[in-house]
Design a protein around this motif. Structure first.
Motif, PDB file in Angstrom:
ATOM      1  N   ILE A 101      26.326  29.554  11.735  1.00  0.00           N
ATOM      2  CA  ILE A 101      26.274  29.302  13.114  1.00  0.00           C
ATOM      3  C   ILE A 101      26.995  28.094  13.349  1.00  0.00           C
ATOM      4  N   GLY A 102      26.978  27.105  12.338  1.00  0.00           N
ATOM      5  CA  GLY A 102      27.759  26.054  12.512  1.00  0.00           C
ATOM      6  C   GLY A 102      29.025  26.218  12.270  1.00  0.00           C
ATOM      7  N   TYR A 103      29.578  26.856  11.395  1.00  0.00           N
ATOM      8  CA  TYR A 103      31.128  27.213  11.317  1.00  0.00           C
ATOM      9  C   TYR A 103      31.762  27.970  12.544  1.00  0.00           C
ATOM     10  N   PHE A 104      30.995  28.720  13.099  1.00  0.00           N
ATOM     11  CA  PHE A 104      31.677  29.704  14.169  1.00  0.00           C
ATOM     12  C   PHE A 104      31.356  28.884  15.506  1.00  0.00           C
ATOM     13  N   ILE A 105      30.797  27.561  15.569  1.00  0.00           N
ATOM     14  CA  ILE A 105      30.322  27.208  16.895  1.00  0.00           C
ATOM     15  C   ILE A 105      31.741  26.507  17.576  1.00  0.00           C
ATOM     16  N   PHE A 106      32.740  26.192  16.806  1.00  0.00           N
ATOM     17  CA  PHE A 106      33.929  25.902  17.234  1.00  0.00           C
ATOM     18  C   PHE A 106      34.960  26.559  17.355  1.00  0.00           C
ATOM     19  N   GLY A 107      34.809  27.943  17.251  1.00  0.00           N
ATOM     20  CA  GLY A 107      35.578  29.000  17.413  1.00  0.00           C
ATOM     21  C   GLY A 107      35.702  29.975  16.247  1.00  0.00           C
ATOM     22  N   LEU A 108      36.522  31.107  16.359  1.00  0.00           N
ATOM     23  CA  LEU A 108      36.542  32.163  15.372  1.00  0.00           C
ATOM     24  C   LEU A 108      37.892  32.069  14.927  1.00  0.00           C
ATOM     25  N   ASP A 109      38.380  31.016  14.091  1.00  0.00           N
ATOM     26  CA  ASP A 109      39.384  31.074  13.404  1.00  0.00           C
ATOM     27  C   ASP A 109      39.431  31.304  11.960  1.00  0.00           C
ATOM     28  N   ILE A 110      40.630  31.392  11.410  1.00  0.00           N
ATOM     29  CA  ILE A 110      40.709  31.887   9.992  1.00  0.00           C
ATOM     30  C   ILE A 110      39.861  31.131   8.894  1.00  0.00           C
ATOM     31  N   SER A 111      39.928  29.522   9.511  1.00  0.00           N
ATOM     32  CA  SER A 111      39.059  28.667   8.310  1.00  0.00           C
ATOM     33  C   SER A 111      37.690  29.064   8.537  1.00  0.00           C
ATOM     34  N   SER A 112      37.101  29.519   9.686  1.00  0.00           N
ATOM     35  CA  SER A 112      35.530  29.776   9.809  1.00  0.00           C
ATOM     36  C   SER A 112      35.312  31.202   9.354  1.00  0.00           C
ATOM     37  N   ALA A 113      36.186  31.973   9.286  1.00  0.00           N
ATOM     38  CA  ALA A 113      36.186  33.172   8.688  1.00  0.00           C
ATOM     39  C   ALA A 113      35.816  33.006   7.206  1.00  0.00           C
ATOM     40  N   ARG A 114      36.981  32.125   6.469  1.00  0.00           N
ATOM     41  CA  ARG A 114      36.732  31.862   5.174  1.00  0.00           C
ATOM     42  C   ARG A 114      35.582  31.340   4.611  1.00  0.00           C
ATOM     43  N   TYR A 115      34.992  30.203   5.377  1.00  0.00           N
ATOM     44  CA  TYR A 115      33.539  29.747   4.896  1.00  0.00           C
ATOM     45  C   TYR A 115      32.601  30.785   5.219  1.00  0.00           C
ATOM     46  N   PHE A 116      32.621  31.665   6.149  1.00  0.00           N
ATOM     47  CA  PHE A 116      31.596  32.655   6.365  1.00  0.00           C
ATOM     48  C   PHE A 116      31.631  33.677   4.968  1.00  0.00           C
ATOM     49  N   CYS A 117      32.830  33.956   4.577  1.00  0.00           N
ATOM     50  CA  CYS A 117      32.766  34.949   3.347  1.00  0.00           C
ATOM     51  C   CYS A 117      32.399  34.141   2.260  1.00  0.00           C
TER      52      CYS A 117
END
Length: 704
Positions: free
Chosen positions: A70-86
């Protein structure tokens, strides 16, 4: 009306309490993952949430992962957030696999944090056709994730029952401090003009650590908070050096109380502020002076509570002793040895049963002599196995005795230890270790371990100076020599002294079957021992010397009487194929209180003379070396000044109570004269009769 038992109500409510507690822990892991995912390093890297998820286990991992996602995606769905989610998904999968194959510990957590961060970063760099510098940055971030996982793992698994910082190892304190500091990465970015609240709070924390802890804690806090603030952006890197140097400077002024600490810290910060110039220098000075002012304005009640929490002065165990943790480990080891002893006993019984069964099966094919020999060998082997099992049990008891001894060491006088070390340097003695230990009765003993020669340690002036430092009266120092070291021990001078005399007669040759030992255990106790070996001559002398020698060494080393008896009994049981036994007659006198504990293992009666009245101490027991499981028969008495205790071997007590009463009625005054008189009367009355070995200890308690 239905009556409800309170204890039953507590039991009914306990599942609910456990559920609430479990939900609270899940919430903490969720918030930890969420907050760490918001903080960043150099404005774009966020590895610490991955580290936190990697060290969490089972359902804690799921909640930490949810918070981080949730924290990684709170500032937007960019490629960096997707990387951390994976990376989070991969960590959860690795964690689940480790649970299935039961591969716990720190290593899987470190590997998963490092590899998931590295591989996900490399994939992004490949997709974005990033330059080589980005690959190096990804490697650096992965190493940071690895380090974060280590700190979080050590913090989560620290012994929080010893959360009073003075009982925690310095390494655990450091890991906890770094872990807590990383939680504030996000808040460290908040600013109010040139004021940064987290910098101000960090300054206050460092000042409290220096003022009420010590310079080590202050520097640890300063470098930790400076590091966390410095990795957020390049401009803040100066904070790490500024806070670290300022903490070392203010640690030199702790004797000037809070004002001296605050002003000296501000002086260090001012140096860096001037060197930095511009807006960075102004911000550094402004935050520093605000933190110092708030520190000086803290209410005294809060300061007193903080001092009580982290104070490291006189009544605190110094760094490295860890008394509580040591006691816990000793007790655990004692329990483990008891379990091993039980297992060995079970195996012995099964092996013995199989051996007996095999012998019976072969009985028809064996001659009578062969069968008897096999039975004898089987029985002897079984006895050796039994003694081996007893040894594990004895070790368990000895570890338990050590735990009791360490638990009684209530305080370590750290201030006195430092002064004693400085004093010894004046005598050109440089000790490896100095301990000033205060036990639960308020008595002090000083132990000095050094490689100096005994001649340097045997100094009356040195003893007097140590007594002045500790504000105590000490007995003469006792020097114990090891292979390459010497231990100088001072015990507080007790209220009483034991004036004793002993006499002995050998019935056969020069070797007496009785062994007499009189020792001081170094803790204000005098211990009187008579061990009578079976029979006469060299064989009896060996058994008596072995019994008295072993038990005196074990008692001197700090082990209890019961556990020492088990060791002696086992040693005599396996000493030889021949019957080997000895009696033990022991009196343990506390020279501070006059309490006298009497221990007998097959020994004859002893006698206490109190206010002119003679009391016979007769206790039924078995000698050592005959059977397993021998225990002392015990009795306790309180001796007053001028009371006496008499221990004798059966060569004298066998003459009868009437004879003894007649002799006791005409004893001289001095203890040595009394011992000589009893022996001479016994020899006179047994003239032209068959004599046994004779030994007497006559001891009188006197004021010191």
């Amino acid at each position: 009306m239905k009556i409800i038992d309170k204890n039953q109500k507590l039991k009914l409510d306990s599942p609910l309490i456990e559920t609430i507690k479990g939900l609270g822990i899940y919430a903490l892991y969720f918030m930890g993952g969420f907050i760490l995912s918001l903080g960043n390093v150099t404005g774009e890297l966020k590895p610490f949430a991955l580290s936190f998820v990697a060290v969490a286990k089972k359902w804690n991992c799921a909640f930490a992962a949810l918070g981080a996602a949730i924290g990684y995606f709170i500032f937007g769905l960019d490629i960096s957030s997707a990387r951390y989610f994976c990376a989070i998904v991969a960590i959860c999968a690795i964690s689940l696999l480790c649970e299935l194959i039961d591969a716990g510990g720190i290593t899987p957590s470190l590997i998963s944090a490092f590899l998931t961060c590295l591989l996900s970063g490399i994939l992004i760099n490949i997709k974005m056709s990033s330059p080589p510098t980005e690959y190096l940055l990804t490697l650096a971030e992965s190493i940071l994730a690895l380090g974060g996982a280590y700190f979080y793992y050590k913090s989560i698994n620290a012994n929080f029952k010893q959360l009073r910082l003075k009982a925690l190892p310095l390494s655990d304190i450091t890991c906890i401090t770094i872990s807590v500091a990383t939680l504030f990465l996000f808040f460290g970015q908040l600013t109010i003009g040139i004021i940064r609240p987290f910098v101000v709070l960090s300054t206050i924390a460092v000042l409290f650590a220096v003022r009420y802890g010590n310079e080590k804690w202050g520097v640890i806090c300063a470098l930790t908070f400076g590091f966390v603030l410095g990795i957020q952006d390049k401009e803040s890197l100066v904070l790490c050096g500024a806070m670290g140097l300022s903490a070392m400077i203010c640690s030199l002024f702790t004797s000037m109380a809070g004002l001296g600490v605050g002003l000296s810290y501000l002086a260090g910060i001012s140096f860096f502020a001037i060197a930095s110039t511009g807006e960075i220098g102004l911000s550094l000075f402004s935050n520093g002076i605000l933190g110092v002012l708030l520190f000086l304005l803290f209410p005294s009640k809060i300061c007193d509570k903080i001092e009580d929490l982290v104070c490291t002065n006189r009544e605190v165990t110094p760094d490295g002793t860890l008394r509580q943790n040591l006691v816990l480990r000793l007790r655990f080891a004692s329990s483990a040895m008891t379990a091993i002893s039980d297992s060995v006993e079970q195996v012995r019984e099964r092996v013995n049963a199989v051996s007996r069964k095999n012998n019976e099966a072969l009985k028809a094919s064996l001659s009578k002599e062969e069968y008897i020999n096999r039975e004898i060998i089987s029985e002897r082997t079984n006895q050796i196995r039994m003694v081996a099992g007893d040894q594990f049990n004895s070790i368990a008891d000895m570890l338990g005795d050590l735990a009791i001894e360490f638990s009684e060491a209530e305080a370590f006088d750290d201030e006195a230890q430092q002064e004693i070390r400085q004093l010894l340097a004046q005598y050109e003695i440089f000790p490896r270790n100095v301990c000033a230990i205060i036990d639960k009765y308020g008595r002090m003993r000083v132990e000095i371990l050094t490689d100096s020669s005994p001649s340097k340690l045997d100094n009356k002036a040195l003893q007097e100076e140590i007594g002045k430092i500790c504000n105590r009266y000490f007995d003469s120092g006792r020097i114990t020599n090891f292979a390459n070291d010497s231990m100088l021990s001072f015990t507080e001078k007790p209220n009483y002294i034991l004036n004793f005399g002993f006499a002995q007669y050998s019935a056969e040759g020069k070797l007496c079957g009785d062994t007499v030992k009189i020792i001081n255990d170094g803790k204000g106790h005098s211990v009187l021992i008579i061990s009578d070996g079976m029979g006469k001559g060299s064989s009896a002398a060996l058994d008596g010397a072995m019994g008295a020698g072993l038990i005196s060494r074990l008692i001197h080393a700090g082990f209890g009487f019961d556990s020492a008896l088990k060791i002696v009994n086992s040693a005599l049981l396996i000493k030889s194929n021949d019957e080997s036994l000895a009696t033990l007659d022991i009196a343990n006198i506390d020279l501070f209180t006059g309490k006298c504990e009497i221990f007998k293992a097959g020994a004859p009666s002893g006698f206490i003379i109190k206010n002119g009245n003679i009391t016979k101490c007769e206790l039924s027991s078995m000698p050592v070396g005959i059977l397993r499981g021998i225990e002392f028969a015990k009795r306790t008495a309180i001796l007053s000044p001028n009371d006496s205790i008499i221990l004798m071997s059966d060569g004298i007590t066998d003459l009868g109570d009437e004879w003894l009463n007649r002799i006791f009625s005409s004893l001289p005054y001095q203890p040595q004269e009394c011992a000589d008189y009893i022996l001479s009367c016994a020899l006179k009355d047994t003239e032209n009769k068959k004599r046994d070995d004779m030994s007497i200890i006559y001891a009188r308690l006197e004021r010191n």
